[in-house]
Design an enzyme around this catalytic site. Structure first.
Site, short mmCIF file in Angstrom:
data_model
loop_
_atom_site.label_atom_id
_atom_site.label_comp_id
_atom_site.label_asym_id
_atom_site.label_seq_id
_atom_site.Cartn_x
_atom_site.Cartn_y
_atom_site.Cartn_z
N GLY A 4 0.10 7.93 63.76
CA GLY A 4 0.54 7.95 62.40
C GLY A 4 -0.57 7.61 61.24
O GLY A 4 -1.62 7.32 61.65
N GLY A 59 -3.54 7.97 66.17
CA GLY A 59 -2.90 8.88 67.02
C GLY A 59 -1.48 8.94 66.84
O GLY A 59 -1.17 9.99 67.39
N VAL A 96 -1.19 5.00 57.92
CA VAL A 96 -0.85 3.72 57.25
C VAL A 96 -1.26 3.91 55.92
O VAL A 96 -2.57 4.17 55.56
CB VAL A 96 -1.45 2.35 58.02
N ASP A 140 0.09 -3.88 75.25
CA ASP A 140 -1.19 -3.11 74.92
C ASP A 140 -2.07 -4.05 74.11
O ASP A 140 -2.52 -3.67 72.82
CB ASP A 140 -0.61 -2.04 73.85
#
Length: 739
Positions: A417, A415, A419, A530
């Site tokens: 970016g 969500g 990789v 998180d």
């Protein structure tokens, strides 16, 4: 009337033929060509036999030793100022007639009757003085003259006005045209019949003068009074009997052309029936009054004399020239043009590269500031050396490493970016995280991840190698973790891979070590905020690596909690934090408890397959523990591995981590120690914990989970206490969910 510009043009035409014909044959053989600085071309001449007749005979007199010789027309005794063969004109000095002027000689009449000379219509008649009534004599039946009045203003004002009107206005100066074919100049100067005539006894003058000269040189009556002569232009002709008249390519003879009186235009008038003037035809130069005096002009010798372009060469012909193609010139021109074009293109390309380079430099500076570079510098400078130096990569390095971010290099998309797998110049394999466009509100989170990872050095935490802020979207460079994330191993079962209990327990222990380090052993305590299975990566030996610190926060050592906007992922974040907005280290413990429940059950943190009451894995797990049905939730892949004591011990640990009351949860350090002991004791801890009664957890389970189902999603939670639902539009800045 003739404008002054016409006179100036005539003056140029008057002089240019003299310049152009100097090199040509202009006089008879053995005759003098010049007198002083005046050229004397035939039909004029100096000495016996050098002129066409006596009218064109010129005397060259040396007045003083220091001054140049002066030329005079012998028959009419007028000083020659210049001769133009092409226009058939000669410029001479003409006397001034005066009356009542002290110091002036007698009035001299000027008579050219019977000569080949007439006053040119380029002259004008001017009278000056107060109440001067001037008339030309001996031109009956015509009456030609003008009257100048007395005025308060002098001649200067009249001439100033005349510079616009180009004639004397009548105030102390008047002028008029002269008749055609005038050969006599004699004027009478009188006064008006006005008894109050102020100028009766004042000086009065009259003269014929070259129009162009008068406007520049007559400034006042006094200026003229002191002069003896003024320049005039005479037209001249020859008798056709005296020359060999022929119509050829070289010479053309015709009746003289004069300006008529009454109108300013060209017409053909002849003074005598056999008078004529001659000129060399176009393309020829020289003296048309001499036998074979007109010679061909070689226009090719004069670059300005022909219009042949660079692709042609000039070829002279009688009376003109022609342009022929020059193959050598064409070849040279083509080669030159090609070379010039190549140099131009090289120059343009070089200029383009220079402008583009400067533009890229400015753009990189803009992106650096836009992507929080200044904030990062501030964070690094305020770290007092506690943050390891982070390598700053250039965009060029990372483009080369990822093959210009080729889609074939994508490791995963989330969500926040994408990789990419990349290889640096030294051969090192890295993961390059290209974030989505970051707004100003999330810049702090992005820079926060860079700062936190820069100060973290633990083998179970993903190592940040550097960053690049000079691109439109920020780039982070991590060590490459090849085996994906824990979520995939738990929930995407692969038949060829056995995800054993021993492996799960080891991974849980490694994650607990990393979080324990972050909470209590790092130079600055860090709360991850998180923790979830997608943020736990597995390296080539399936060792755990904690990642994604976009929402993490570092705190002071003596600080017990953070008060922030509620952020996290459904199914993972602490319900106590949800109610109080105070995030503590125990909030990370709660999230880790959910991960333990995932490892035990193999179920997702939020699921629609369970009932609404048990939609949350945490709620479902605690209720089963309360019902002493732990094996009902156990992952079927763990059944039969004969590690029940360890499973029960970990389940009890997970239950304590999921306690509604944060104070009753263990610290991450305690969790890490207990997991280590479970691994070492292989079930001994289960016997120690079995005698304890299960705590009543039902009333500690928050109702906020009952209506939540679905896969874990990173969101920002609204304040349920105010009666509003969760907001789903804010996500952690950078996510490794799909590594």
């Amino acid at each position: 009337m003739i404008p002054r510009s016409v006179s100036l043009i005539f003056l140029l035409l008057f002089l240019v033929p003299e310049i152009a014909t100097v090199s040509a044959l202009m006089t008879k053989p053995n005759c003098t060509e010049t007198c002083g600085n005046i050229s004397i071309p035939f039909p004029f001449g100096i000495g016996t036999g050098c002129s066409m007749n006596d009218w064109f005979s010129v005397d060259c007199n040396k007045t003083t030793a220091d001054s140049p010789s002066r030329a005079f027309l012998s028959r009419i005794n007028m000083e020659v100022l210049g001769i133009s063969l092409g226009s058939s004109r000669v410029r001479v000095n003409s006397p001034i007639i005066s009356s009542g002027c002290s110091g002036r000689g007698a009035n001299l009449a000027f008579d050219m009757t019977g000569s080949p000379f007439v006053f040119s219509s380029l002259n004008i008649f001017i009278a000056m003085g107060c109440n001067n009534h001037a008339l030309l004599n001996r031109i009956e039946p015509e009456v030609v003259g003008c009257t100048s009045t007395c005025g308060a203003n002098n001649l200067t004002s009249s001439i100033t006005e005349g510079k616009e009107k180009r004639y004397c206005s009548g105030n102390n100066c008047c002028q008029t045209r002269i008749p055609s074919n005038l050969q006599v100049f004699n004027a009478s100067l009188g006064t008006t019949e006005d008894p109050n005539d102020q100028g009766r006894n004042q000086c009065k003058v009259a003269f014929i003068v070259d129009r162009g000269w008068s406007l520049d040189n007559i400034k006042s009556p006094e200026a003229v009074q002191d002069r003896q002569h003024v320049p005039v232009i005479l037209d001249w002709f020859v008798y056709s009997d005296n020359i060999r008249v022929e119509n050829s390519d070289a010479k053309n003879c015709r009746p003289p052309v004069q300006l008529p009186s009454g109108r300013w235009g060209l017409s053909t008038l002849t003074l005598y029936s056999n008078s004529t003037t001659c000129s060399c035809n176009l393309g020829y130069d020289g003296n048309p009054y001499l036998p074979d005096g007109c010679t061909d002009i070689d226009e090719c010798k004069n670059l300005n004399g022909n219009w042949c372009s660079g692709m042609t060469k000039c070829v002279n012909v009688p009376g003109g020239y022609k342009c022929e193609l020059d193959k050598a010139k064409i070849t040279f021109l083509i080669l030159g043009a090609a070379t010039g074009l190549l140099l131009l293109l090289v120059g343009i390309w070089g200029l383009y590269k220079l402008v583009r380079k400067r533009k890229n430099i400015e753009l990189k500076k803009k992106f650096f500031k836009q992507n929080g570079g200044l904030l990062l510098q501030q964070q690094l400078s305020s770290s007092d050396g506690s943050i390891q130096k982070t390598k700053i990569f250039t965009s060029k390095e990372l483009e080369k490493a990822t093959d210009r971010f080729n889609d074939n290099r994508i490791l995963g998309k989330g969500g926040q970016g994408t990789v990419y797998k990349g290889m640096l110049a030294d051969g090192m394999i890295v993961a390059v995280k290209k974030s989505k466009i970051v707004d100003e509100e999330k810049l702090e989170e992005f820079i926060n991840e860079v700062v936190i990872l820069s100060q973290v050095n633990h083998r179970h935490v993903v190592k940040l190698l550097g960053c690049c802020l000079e691109t439109e979207v920020p780039l982070l460079v991590y060590e490459f973790i090849p085996n994906g994330n824990l979520y995939e191993y738990i929930h995407d079962q692969k038949e060829e891979f056995e995800f054993s209990w021993e492996m799960r327990l080891r991974i849980a222990t490694e994650v607990a070590r990393a979080l324990s380090y972050l909470h209590s052993a790092a130079s600055i305590p860090v709360y991850h905020r998180d923790i979830k299975s997608t943020n736990i990566l597995l390296d080539e030996k399936l060792r755990a690596k904690v990642s994604d610190f976009g929402t993490s926060r570092s705190i002071a050592i003596d600080q017990t909690h953070l008060t922030t906007h509620v952020q996290g992922t459904f199914g993972y974040f602490d319900p106590e934090y949800f109610q109080s907005s105070q995030f503590t280290g125990k909030s990370d413990v709660y999230s880790f408890g959910v991960v333990l429940a995932e490892l035990l059950s193999g179920q997702k943190p939020i699921s629609y397959e369970r009932s609404e009451e048990r939609g949350s894995l945490a709620t479902h797990f605690i209720l089963l523990m309360e019902e002493n049905k732990i094996f009902d939730i156990l992952d079927e892949r763990l059944i039969g591995q004969e590690r029940e004591e360890e499973v029960i011990a970990v389940a009890n640990l997970a239950r304590r981590c999921l306690n509604w009351n944060g104070k009753k949860r263990p610290t991450m350090r305690e969790v890490a120690i207990e997991l280590e002991q479970i691994r070492l004791s292989k079930g001994a801890l289960q016997a120690q914990r079995s005698s304890k009664q299960l705590e009543n957890i039902r009333h500690e389970v928050p109702n906020v989970w009952e209506n939540i189902a679905g896969p874990p999603t990173s969101v920002t939670i609204g304040d349920f206490r105010n009666g509003t639902g969760p907001s789903l539009d804010v996500q952690p800045l950078i996510s490794h969910e799909t590594w």
